[in-house]
Design a protein around this motif. Structure first.
Motif, PDB file in Angstrom:
ATOM      1  N   TYR A   8      65.700  69.608   3.097  1.00  0.00           N
ATOM      2  CA  TYR A   8      65.618  69.429   4.547  1.00  0.00           C
ATOM      3  C   TYR A   8      66.861  69.965   5.245  1.00  0.00           C
ATOM      4  CZ  TYR A   8      61.563  66.293   5.268  1.00  0.00           C
ATOM      5  OH  TYR A   8      60.310  65.759   5.386  1.00  0.00           O
ATOM      6  N   THR A  62      57.248  61.798  -2.230  1.00  0.00           N
ATOM      7  CA  THR A  62      58.285  62.823  -2.354  1.00  0.00           C
ATOM      8  C   THR A  62      57.693  64.145  -2.821  1.00  0.00           C
ATOM      9  OG1 THR A  62      59.965  61.145  -2.846  1.00  0.00           O
ATOM     10  CG2 THR A  62      60.460  63.405  -3.511  1.00  0.00           C
ATOM     11  N   LYS A  63      56.792  64.094  -3.801  1.00  0.00           N
ATOM     12  CA  LYS A  63      56.169  65.320  -4.306  1.00  0.00           C
ATOM     13  C   LYS A  63      55.410  66.040  -3.195  1.00  0.00           C
ATOM     14  CE  LYS A  63      52.957  67.059  -7.823  1.00  0.00           C
ATOM     15  NZ  LYS A  63      52.066  66.689  -8.961  1.00  0.00           N
ATOM     16  N   LYS A 104      64.880  66.409  -2.249  1.00  0.00           N
ATOM     17  CA  LYS A 104      64.030  66.507  -1.058  1.00  0.00           C
ATOM     18  C   LYS A 104      64.895  66.528   0.199  1.00  0.00           C
ATOM     19  CE  LYS A 104      62.628  62.951   0.976  1.00  0.00           C
ATOM     20  NZ  LYS A 104      62.103  61.609   1.301  1.00  0.00           N
ATOM     21  N   ASN A 125      57.061  71.512   2.062  1.00  0.00           N
ATOM     22  CA  ASN A 125      58.192  72.366   2.428  1.00  0.00           C
ATOM     23  C   ASN A 125      58.160  73.696   1.689  1.00  0.00           C
ATOM     24  OD1 ASN A 125      60.326  71.060   4.320  1.00  0.00           O
ATOM     25  ND2 ASN A 125      59.684  69.392   3.011  1.00  0.00           N
ATOM     26  N   GLY A 165      63.673  69.159  -7.373  1.00  0.00           N
ATOM     27  CA  GLY A 165      63.004  67.895  -7.076  1.00  0.00           C
ATOM     28  C   GLY A 165      61.676  67.762  -7.794  1.00  0.00           C
ATOM     29  N   ILE A 191      63.917  72.349  -3.876  1.00  0.00           N
ATOM     30  CA  ILE A 191      62.529  71.898  -4.021  1.00  0.00           C
ATOM     31  C   ILE A 191      62.102  71.936  -5.480  1.00  0.00           C
ATOM     32  CG2 ILE A 191      60.132  72.554  -3.533  1.00  0.00           C
ATOM     33  CD1 ILE A 191      61.190  73.411  -0.699  1.00  0.00           C
ATOM     34  N   LEU A 194      57.888  67.725  -0.851  1.00  0.00           N
ATOM     35  CA  LEU A 194      58.473  68.904  -1.495  1.00  0.00           C
ATOM     36  C   LEU A 194      57.498  70.079  -1.484  1.00  0.00           C
ATOM     37  CD1 LEU A 194      60.175  67.134  -4.528  1.00  0.00           C
ATOM     38  CD2 LEU A 194      61.380  68.417  -2.757  1.00  0.00           C
TER      39      LEU A 194
END
Length: 215
Positions: free
Chosen positions: A139, A163-164, A135, A170, A154, A151, A167
């Motif tokens: 970024y 976090t999911k 993650k 993004n 991850g 991504i 991801l």
């Protein structure tokens, strides 16, 4: 969980605990945080800071315990509690090396992008199943294809809900920038509708959906 106004005494104790923690006096910080928790048992902030203080002391068992208590008080997400639980449970279960989450937190503690990237890359190279590192890489990378790769890496690591969500957010925005707005909107809709989405990620997804739909 909804809480009413926090008592002045609990607020003062919380502030004093944070000052003690910043000065490295972790035992005093723990004492004051527990006093604040007694006064305001449904207020997640001192519980969260207690977990973090134990993390700084290297007491990962108590850190995990109080991150879980924080999550129980605020199941919709409270700062990095869900990522902390994912990380520390992984350490306890042998999925991740002990101390990984503390090392990962150095990304937050440094202001230098190069240093952030170095830490995230080191973790991703050595513990590729640790989703939060990917993650962070997503970024920090500039190339859209590299970001998409990070991504996907991850997402393949069975990340925590926070976090999911980040991801997927993004990924949606990269797809939109690449011209695939329909897929981006589908991803955003999934984030908004998912029962596992944190409150903050759901709100960001709604703003992003509105922005894409208006363009």
């Amino acid at each position: 969980m909804e809480t009413g106004p926090i008592s002045e005494q609990a607020n003062v104790l919380h502030l004093e605990a944070r000052e003690a923690g910043q000065a490295g006096n972790y035992d005093l910080a723990i004492q004051k945080l527990k006093e604040a928790m007694t006064l305001e048992p449904t207020w997640p902030y001192p519980v969260y800071d207690l977990a973090f203080t134990y993390l700084l002391k290297g007491d990962f068992i108590n850190a995990l315990k109080y991150y879980k208590e924080t999550d129980a008080l605020e199941p919709g997400g409270f700062f990095t509690a869900k990522t902390a639980i994912y990380s520390l449970e992984g350490e306890v279960n042998g999925l991740f090396p002990e101390g990984l989450y503390t090392f990962y937190m150095q990304i937050e503690w440094t202001e230098e992008p190069e240093k952030k990237y170095e830490i995230a890359k080191r973790i991703a190279d050595n513990v590729p199943g640790y989703a939060p590192a990917w993650k962070e890489l997503a970024y920090l990378q500039n190339d859209p294809e590299e970001r998409l790769h990070s991504i996907e890496q991850g997402l393949s690591g069975n990340p925590d809900e926070e976090t999911k969500g980040i991801l997927l957010l993004n990924k949606a925005m990269i797809l939109h920038e690449k011209g695939d707005s329909e897929t981006a909107k589908k991803l955003l809709a999934e984030i908004i509708e998912s029962q596992e989405t944190t409150i903050s990620n759901s709100e960001i997804a709604k703003v992003a959906m509105k922005s894409i739909s208006e363009n």
